[in-house]
Design a protein around this motif. Structure first.
Motif, mmCIF file in Angstrom:
data_model
loop_
_atom_site.group_PDB
_atom_site.id
_atom_site.type_symbol
_atom_site.label_atom_id
_atom_site.label_comp_id
_atom_site.label_asym_id
_atom_site.label_seq_id
_atom_site.Cartn_x
_atom_site.Cartn_y
_atom_site.Cartn_z
ATOM 1 N N GLN A 171 -54.460 -16.256 25.863
ATOM 2 C CA GLN A 171 -54.601 -16.130 24.411
ATOM 3 C C GLN A 171 -53.957 -17.336 23.755
ATOM 4 O O GLN A 171 -52.729 -17.503 23.804
ATOM 5 C CB GLN A 171 -53.945 -14.843 23.913
ATOM 6 N N PHE A 191 -52.721 -3.933 30.661
ATOM 7 C CA PHE A 191 -52.198 -5.286 30.533
ATOM 8 C C PHE A 191 -50.721 -5.351 30.898
ATOM 9 O O PHE A 191 -49.961 -4.400 30.679
ATOM 10 C CB PHE A 191 -52.340 -5.781 29.088
ATOM 11 N N TYR A 245 -55.896 -13.246 31.725
ATOM 12 C CA TYR A 245 -56.442 -13.625 30.440
ATOM 13 C C TYR A 245 -55.478 -14.592 29.765
ATOM 14 O O TYR A 245 -54.262 -14.528 29.973
ATOM 15 C CB TYR A 245 -56.634 -12.404 29.540
ATOM 16 N N ARG A 290 -44.829 -22.442 27.040
ATOM 17 C CA ARG A 290 -44.702 -23.591 26.140
ATOM 18 C C ARG A 290 -44.560 -24.840 26.990
ATOM 19 O O ARG A 290 -43.653 -24.935 27.807
ATOM 20 C CB ARG A 290 -43.489 -23.431 25.226
ATOM 21 N N ALA A 348 -47.126 -7.369 29.988
ATOM 22 C CA ALA A 348 -46.511 -7.603 28.674
ATOM 23 C C ALA A 348 -46.874 -8.962 28.089
ATOM 24 O O ALA A 348 -46.660 -9.201 26.905
ATOM 25 C CB ALA A 348 -44.996 -7.482 28.783
ATOM 26 N N GLY A 349 -47.424 -9.836 28.917
ATOM 27 C CA GLY A 349 -47.757 -11.171 28.431
ATOM 28 C C GLY A 349 -46.599 -12.136 28.642
ATOM 29 O O GLY A 349 -45.428 -11.763 28.478
ATOM 30 N N GLY A 376 -53.382 -17.522 17.515
ATOM 31 C CA GLY A 376 -54.299 -17.050 16.477
ATOM 32 C C GLY A 376 -55.669 -16.653 16.963
ATOM 33 O O GLY A 376 -56.577 -16.416 16.149
ATOM 34 N N GLU A 377 -55.848 -16.555 18.257
ATOM 35 C CA GLU A 377 -57.171 -16.233 18.800
ATOM 36 C C GLU A 377 -57.141 -14.958 19.622
ATOM 37 O O GLU A 377 -56.084 -14.391 19.901
ATOM 38 C CB GLU A 377 -57.678 -17.389 19.664
ATOM 39 N N GLY A 378 -58.336 -14.515 20.014
ATOM 40 C CA GLY A 378 -58.443 -13.369 20.909
ATOM 41 C C GLY A 378 -58.190 -13.798 22.338
ATOM 42 O O GLY A 378 -57.697 -14.893 22.600
ATOM 43 N N LEU A 379 -58.506 -12.920 23.270
ATOM 44 C CA LEU A 379 -58.258 -13.209 24.679
ATOM 45 C C LEU A 379 -59.489 -13.798 25.347
ATOM 46 O O LEU A 379 -60.617 -13.401 25.064
ATOM 47 C CB LEU A 379 -57.871 -11.927 25.423
ATOM 48 N N PHE A 391 -51.863 -13.135 30.115
ATOM 49 C CA PHE A 391 -51.800 -11.709 30.420
ATOM 50 C C PHE A 391 -52.441 -11.439 31.771
ATOM 51 O O PHE A 391 -53.562 -11.857 32.034
ATOM 52 C CB PHE A 391 -52.563 -10.894 29.370
ATOM 53 N N ILE A 443 -45.333 -15.936 27.458
ATOM 54 C CA ILE A 443 -45.545 -17.106 26.606
ATOM 55 C C ILE A 443 -45.218 -18.363 27.412
ATOM 56 O O ILE A 443 -44.149 -18.475 28.011
ATOM 57 C CB ILE A 443 -44.647 -17.045 25.359
ATOM 58 N N LEU A 489 -61.043 -14.686 29.263
ATOM 59 C CA LEU A 489 -60.854 -14.516 30.695
ATOM 60 C C LEU A 489 -60.576 -15.871 31.328
ATOM 61 O O LEU A 489 -61.349 -16.812 31.180
ATOM 62 C CB LEU A 489 -62.102 -13.901 31.326
#
Lengths: 119, 112
Positions: free
Chosen positions: B38, B102, B36, B109, B104-105, B41-44, B89, B107, B46
């Motif tokens: 994200q 899930f 997934y 950049r 941990a995600g 500021g948004e949801g997830l 994720f 990030i 697929l």
């Protein structure tokens, strides 16, 4: 297909008041919906599983009386944060799965999230 | 129990660089696997999925192969863009309860 709508997208409320967040499945019926909480820069924490027509199943450590979940129809689940306090400020996300989606290999559909700020 | 382990971030890349985000899992049986994404500021959303061993999920230039022998589902993209900056994720459904587990995600950049 499989769209989940979540409202509001953001809300600011005063400490001690209650806030309701709605999660709707727009083009399918969802007997089960899930509510997550996400802290800044962290993963999603599952709060509860919302079951249509029955009581929600809460994860360990989640206060049932503070986070009221109602799943009164096959397309709507609501999360009410009661007597909100600043520590309840967070990003809340709902999710639903269309019938047969898992067996067909489809993922879960997520709402766009609600940013709650308690002042 | 079922679990997902993702590489820690943040991952910072220059535009057009190659991306790999590692994901390994522990599960009973052979569940479907998901990535997934994200955006801020948004949801997830697929990104891609695989339902069985050796399946390759792909979408928007991203790919991930379901490796049963290494219990992995690493996400790759050959040339990232600034617009790929987001949190990624890895996830799988638990055998019982249908809940998603899930990682941990991570990030990502991407700088121009």
């Amino acid at each position: 297909g499989a769209v989940v709508s979540q409202h509001p997208s953001w809300v600011i409320c005063k400490s001690g008041t209650s806030v309701k967040i709605e999660c709707r499945s727009l083009d399918f019926q969802a007997t089960t919906m899930f509510w997550y909480r996400q802290f800044p820069k962290q993963s999603l924490m599952l709060m509860a599983t919302s079951n249509e027509g029955s009581k929600a199943t809460y994860e360990q450590g989640v206060e049932k009386d503070k986070f009221l979940i109602n799943h009164a129809s096959l397309t709507l689940s609501t999360l009410t944060v009661t007597s909100a306090h600043p520590e309840d400020s967070s990003f809340y996300i709902c999710s639903a799965r269309a019938p047969g989606a898992l067996q067909l290999g489809y993922g879960y559909t997520f709402g766009s999230g609600t940013r709650l700020t308690v002042v | 129990g079922d679990s997902v382990t993702q590489m820690e971030g943040p991952v910072t890349l220059s535009e057009e660089a190659f991306l790999t985000i590692n994901c390994t899992y522990t599960a009973t049986g052979y569940p479907s696997l998901f990535w997934y994404v994200q955006y801020p500021g948004e949801g997830l959303q697929l990104l891609l999925k695989a339902t069985k061993a050796d399946d390759k999920g792909s979408n928007k230039g991203f790919e991930a192969t379901y490796r049963k022998e290494t219990t992995s589902f690493h996400l790759e993209k050959g040339s990232v863009q600034v617009s790929d900056s987001a949190v990624y994720f890895c996830a799988l459904p638990m055998e019982y309860g249908n809940k998603l587990v899930f990682g941990a995600g991570t990030i990502l950049r991407v700088k121009s």
